[in-house]
Design an enzyme around this catalytic site. Structure first.
Site, short mmCIF file in Angstrom:
data_model
loop_
_atom_site.label_atom_id
_atom_site.label_comp_id
_atom_site.label_asym_id
_atom_site.label_seq_id
_atom_site.Cartn_x
_atom_site.Cartn_y
_atom_site.Cartn_z
N ASP A 8 0.87 -1.17 0.00
CA ASP A 8 0.00 0.00 0.00
C ASP A 8 0.92 1.24 0.00
O ASP A 8 2.11 1.13 0.33
CB ASP A 8 -0.86 -0.04 1.27
CG ASP A 8 -1.68 1.20 1.45
OD1 ASP A 8 -2.45 1.54 0.56
OD2 ASP A 8 -1.52 1.86 2.51
N ASP A 10 0.02 5.18 0.87
CA ASP A 10 -0.15 6.13 1.99
C ASP A 10 -0.14 5.39 3.31
O ASP A 10 -0.97 4.52 3.55
CB ASP A 10 -1.50 6.85 1.86
CG ASP A 10 -1.59 7.68 0.60
OD1 ASP A 10 -0.78 8.59 0.45
OD2 ASP A 10 -2.47 7.39 -0.22
P1 B16 Z 1 -6.46 10.17 -3.76
P2 B16 Z 1 -3.66 4.06 -0.04
C1 B16 Z 1 -5.52 5.96 -0.16
O1 B16 Z 1 -4.22 5.52 -0.40
C2 B16 Z 1 -5.61 6.77 1.12
O2 B16 Z 1 -5.29 5.97 2.24
C3 B16 Z 1 -7.00 7.29 1.26
O3 B16 Z 1 -7.13 8.05 2.45
C4 B16 Z 1 -7.35 8.13 0.03
O4 B16 Z 1 -8.69 8.59 0.10
C5 B16 Z 1 -7.18 7.27 -1.23
O5 B16 Z 1 -5.85 6.79 -1.27
C6 B16 Z 1 -7.44 8.05 -2.50
O6 B16 Z 1 -6.41 8.98 -2.68
O7 B16 Z 1 -7.48 11.15 -3.29
O8 B16 Z 1 -5.04 10.70 -3.73
O9 B16 Z 1 -6.81 9.54 -5.09
O10 B16 Z 1 -3.63 3.99 1.45
O11 B16 Z 1 -4.57 3.05 -0.72
O12 B16 Z 1 -2.27 4.09 -0.64
MG MG Z 2 -2.75 3.26 3.30
#
Ligand code: B16
Ligand code: MG
Length: 216
Positions: A8, A10
């Protein structure tokens, strides 16, 4: 037996989860919502931008049309993307570069599996772009975690069976997605206490025995 590790983004590879929180908190305040907390933010981990917006809107009585919701999500994304401008490799979490080197030295493939549509820019700015054999992200998917789609696409791009992949995740939605997809799941950080994970660690730095744990 493992042949690939899917990370993953974030909260696992980089600290951008904090930037997501700040941007959502600012949007909430603009809407007059003062009590947007880390506990609310925990429910946004790993889920799509629009699903994350719903977590914010639950905290107000106001009703918004679909167009207004899209505009709000775009506004948050603009704030988030602005905060990514100063991102560099110092945002990469402890142990990540060493762990990727360890996997490569042991012929284990690596991929990113992230809900974020900002994945390519984040990987580039943090010097991680050339570290993975495949990237699967919100730009590739129709369904968001806990659906396993993002990880199944990563496995497909790698040419590895799901049953030979280990997913490393910091969100409950992501752990569920990995298990539904037939993969091993390692919970780190905020997801450390998730009972569905095969193993839990406090940080990636403590994962250097992953091959002994899952076999090969
Ligand atoms: P974006 P991951 C996710 O990343 C985040 O944890 C989540 O909080 C966010 O809403 C989602 O990505 C979408 O991100 O707005 O930048 O497209 O944890 O799956 O790496
Ligand atoms: Mg994450």
């Amino acid at each position: 037996m493992i042949k690939a590790v899917i990370f993953d983004l974030d909260g696992v590879l980089v600290t951008t989860d904090e930037l997501h929180f700040s941007a959502w908190k600012r949007l909430a305040e603009e809407l007059g919502i003062t009590g947007f907390t880390k506990a609310d933010n925990a429910r946004q981990r790993g889920v799509s931008r629009m699903a994350s917006l719903e977590v914010v809107l639950e905290k107000t009585e106001r009703k918004f049309s679909d167009e207004e919701k899209l505009a709000l999500a775009e506004k948050k994304n603009d704030m988030y993307v602005k905060s990514l401008e100063s991102l560099d490799k110092s945002a990469v979490l402890d142990g990540v570069f060493d762990f990727i080197t360890y996997l490569r030295n042991n012929q284990i493939k690596t991929a990113v599996g992230s809900a974020s549509k900002n994945t390519p820019v984040i990987l580039k700015k943090t010097n991680l772009a050339d570290k993975f054999d495949a990237v699967s992200c919100g730009l590739d998917t129709q369904k968001s975690k806990p659906d396993p789609e993002v990880f199944l696409i990563a496995a497909k791009k790698l040419g590895i069976e799901p049953s030979e992949c280990v997913v490393i995740e910091d969100s409950d939605a992501g752990i569920e997605a990995a298990k539904t997809g037939g993969m091993y799941a390692v919970a780190v950080g905020e997801a450390e206490h998730n009972k569905k994970a095969d193993i839990s660690v406090s940080s990636i730095g403590s994962l250097n025995r992953i091959i002994e744990v899952f076999g090969r």
